[in-house]
Write a protein that holds these residues in place. Structure first.
Motif, PDB file in Angstrom:
ATOM      1  N   SER A   8       1.729  -6.398 -13.892  1.00  0.00           N
ATOM      2  CA  SER A   8       3.110  -5.995 -13.568  1.00  0.00           C
ATOM      3  C   SER A   8       4.067  -7.174 -13.541  1.00  0.00           C
ATOM      4  O   SER A   8       5.279  -6.989 -13.630  1.00  0.00           O
ATOM      5  CB  SER A   8       3.151  -5.322 -12.193  1.00  0.00           C
ATOM      6  N   ALA A  64       4.940  -8.564 -11.011  1.00  0.00           N
ATOM      7  CA  ALA A  64       5.615  -8.568  -9.702  1.00  0.00           C
ATOM      8  C   ALA A  64       4.815  -9.439  -8.746  1.00  0.00           C
ATOM      9  O   ALA A  64       3.595  -9.287  -8.623  1.00  0.00           O
ATOM     10  CB  ALA A  64       5.699  -7.142  -9.157  1.00  0.00           C
ATOM     11  N   VAL A  98       4.438 -10.236  -4.974  1.00  0.00           N
ATOM     12  CA  VAL A  98       4.797  -9.661  -3.677  1.00  0.00           C
ATOM     13  C   VAL A  98       4.058 -10.408  -2.573  1.00  0.00           C
ATOM     14  O   VAL A  98       2.884 -10.765  -2.736  1.00  0.00           O
ATOM     15  CB  VAL A  98       4.445  -8.157  -3.627  1.00  0.00           C
ATOM     16  N   ASN A 128      -0.167  -9.605  -3.492  1.00  0.00           N
ATOM     17  CA  ASN A 128      -0.810  -8.550  -4.295  1.00  0.00           C
ATOM     18  C   ASN A 128      -1.857  -9.155  -5.219  1.00  0.00           C
ATOM     19  O   ASN A 128      -1.696 -10.270  -5.728  1.00  0.00           O
ATOM     20  CB  ASN A 128       0.224  -7.713  -5.052  1.00  0.00           C
ATOM     21  N   GLU A 141      -3.943  -7.857  -8.432  1.00  0.00           N
ATOM     22  CA  GLU A 141      -4.090  -6.763  -9.411  1.00  0.00           C
ATOM     23  C   GLU A 141      -5.471  -6.802 -10.058  1.00  0.00           C
ATOM     24  O   GLU A 141      -6.282  -7.694  -9.806  1.00  0.00           O
ATOM     25  CB  GLU A 141      -2.963  -6.869 -10.457  1.00  0.00           C
ATOM     26  N   THR A 160      -5.674  -2.222  -7.873  1.00  0.00           N
ATOM     27  CA  THR A 160      -4.737  -3.222  -7.343  1.00  0.00           C
ATOM     28  C   THR A 160      -4.596  -3.118  -5.836  1.00  0.00           C
ATOM     29  O   THR A 160      -4.507  -2.029  -5.278  1.00  0.00           O
ATOM     30  CB  THR A 160      -3.354  -3.009  -8.011  1.00  0.00           C
ATOM     31  N   CYS A 189      -2.181  -4.151  -2.742  1.00  0.00           N
ATOM     32  CA  CYS A 189      -0.823  -4.593  -2.420  1.00  0.00           C
ATOM     33  C   CYS A 189      -0.864  -5.706  -1.376  1.00  0.00           C
ATOM     34  O   CYS A 189      -1.816  -5.822  -0.595  1.00  0.00           O
ATOM     35  CB  CYS A 189       0.004  -3.447  -1.850  1.00  0.00           C
ATOM     36  N   ALA A 190       0.217  -6.465  -1.345  1.00  0.00           N
ATOM     37  CA  ALA A 190       0.337  -7.596  -0.424  1.00  0.00           C
ATOM     38  C   ALA A 190       0.153  -7.171   1.034  1.00  0.00           C
ATOM     39  O   ALA A 190      -0.532  -7.843   1.815  1.00  0.00           O
ATOM     40  CB  ALA A 190       1.713  -8.229  -0.606  1.00  0.00           C
ATOM     41  N   GLU A 191       0.746  -6.052   1.413  1.00  0.00           N
ATOM     42  CA  GLU A 191       0.697  -5.610   2.813  1.00  0.00           C
ATOM     43  C   GLU A 191      -0.730  -5.299   3.238  1.00  0.00           C
ATOM     44  O   GLU A 191      -1.169  -5.628   4.335  1.00  0.00           O
ATOM     45  CB  GLU A 191       1.543  -4.347   3.005  1.00  0.00           C
ATOM     46  N   PHE A 236      11.878  -5.028  -2.577  1.00  0.00           N
ATOM     47  CA  PHE A 236      10.777  -4.089  -2.385  1.00  0.00           C
ATOM     48  C   PHE A 236      10.708  -3.580  -0.956  1.00  0.00           C
ATOM     49  O   PHE A 236      10.526  -4.392  -0.051  1.00  0.00           O
ATOM     50  CB  PHE A 236       9.473  -4.851  -2.577  1.00  0.00           C
ATOM     51  N   PRO A 266       8.001  -1.453   1.441  1.00  0.00           N
ATOM     52  CA  PRO A 266       6.568  -1.199   1.266  1.00  0.00           C
ATOM     53  C   PRO A 266       6.322   0.150   0.594  1.00  0.00           C
ATOM     54  O   PRO A 266       7.039   1.129   0.864  1.00  0.00           O
ATOM     55  CB  PRO A 266       6.006  -1.179   2.684  1.00  0.00           C
ATOM     56  N   CYS A 267       5.314   0.219  -0.277  1.00  0.00           N
ATOM     57  CA  CYS A 267       4.986   1.485  -0.944  1.00  0.00           C
ATOM     58  C   CYS A 267       4.385   2.462   0.071  1.00  0.00           C
ATOM     59  O   CYS A 267       4.047   2.096   1.203  1.00  0.00           O
ATOM     60  CB  CYS A 267       4.027   1.242  -2.102  1.00  0.00           C
TER      61      CYS A 267
HETATM   62  N1  THU Z   1       3.083  -3.937  -4.590  1.00  0.00           N
HETATM   63  C1  THU Z   1       2.845  -4.527  -3.387  1.00  0.00           C
HETATM   64  O1  THU Z   1       2.184  -5.556  -3.299  1.00  0.00           O
HETATM   65  N2  THU Z   1       3.359  -3.918  -2.284  1.00  0.00           N
HETATM   66  C2  THU Z   1       4.099  -2.784  -2.290  1.00  0.00           C
HETATM   67  O2  THU Z   1       4.441  -2.278  -1.230  1.00  0.00           O
HETATM   68  C3  THU Z   1       4.495  -2.183  -3.557  1.00  0.00           C
HETATM   69  C4  THU Z   1       3.840  -2.711  -4.759  1.00  0.00           C
HETATM   70  C5  THU Z   1       2.515  -4.562  -5.794  1.00  0.00           C
HETATM   71  C6  THU Z   1       1.438  -3.760  -6.455  1.00  0.00           C
HETATM   72  C7  THU Z   1       1.536  -4.224  -7.891  1.00  0.00           C
HETATM   73  O3  THU Z   1       0.749  -5.403  -8.027  1.00  0.00           O
HETATM   74  C8  THU Z   1       2.990  -4.597  -8.064  1.00  0.00           C
HETATM   75  O4  THU Z   1       3.529  -4.723  -6.756  1.00  0.00           O
HETATM   76  C9  THU Z   1       3.807  -3.562  -8.839  1.00  0.00           C
HETATM   77  O5  THU Z   1       3.634  -2.297  -8.331  1.00  0.00           O
END
Ligand code: THU
Length: 133
Positions: free
Chosen positions: A23, A25, A27, A43, A45, A52, A54-56, A85, A87-88
């Motif tokens: 990605s 990205a 994070v 994060n 991946e 993957t 995520c950072a959180e 961003f 958090p997802c």
């Molecule tokens: N990602 C995070 O690390 N935290 C989030 O809350 C949303 C998404 C990362 C996952 C992936 O590696 C990249 O961001 C794109 O989605």
């Protein structure tokens, strides 16, 4: 006590270490626990994309691995380099598992620092207490 700005800087620092060839990205998440310690996650991946992390969730895992099941976080900063961003959804659920009533997540929205409690981030969310009848 670490300020919100300093915590965002810690999250930005760890975001540099992200493994995100798919990605791009980067994070970072910095958590302050009730015990007053700080844990960082970025994060990570995978070629099998759905794996993957995520950072959180990396930060929460590190905090539990150090402090144990009673770990509670009080503030969490989330930063994506060059992006903004929140958090997802999956990370909201995982953060909620270890949150306290006063826990707050901070992130950038339109250049401003936003601070939200879990009930705002995950309204009507499934919680550990829902398993206890
Ligand atoms: N990602 C995070 O690390 N935290 C989030 O809350 C949303 C998404 C990362 C996952 C992936 O590696 C990249 O961001 C794109 O989605």
């Amino acid at each position: 006590m670490i300020t919100d700005i300093e915590l965002m800087d810690r999250a930005r620092g760890v975001a540099e270490l992200a493994y995100s060839p798919y990605s791009s990205a980067k994070v970072g998440c910095a958590l302050v626990t009730e015990a007053g310690r700080i844990y960082l996650g970025c994060n990570v991946e995978n070629a099998s994309y759905g794996l993957t992390m995520c950072a959180e969730r990396v930060a929460v895992g590190r905090a539990v691995a150090e402090e144990g099941a009673g770990m509670r976080w009080v503030r969490a900063a989330v930063v994506a380099l060059g992006l903004e961003f929140p958090p997802c959804g999956a990370c909201r659920q995982v953060l909620a598992e270890f949150a306290m009533a006063e826990s707050r997540v901070i992130f950038l929205s339109q250049g401003e620092l936003v601070s939200m409690g879990m009930s705002e981030l995950l309204p009507a969310g499934f919680a550990p207490a829902d398993l206890n009848g």
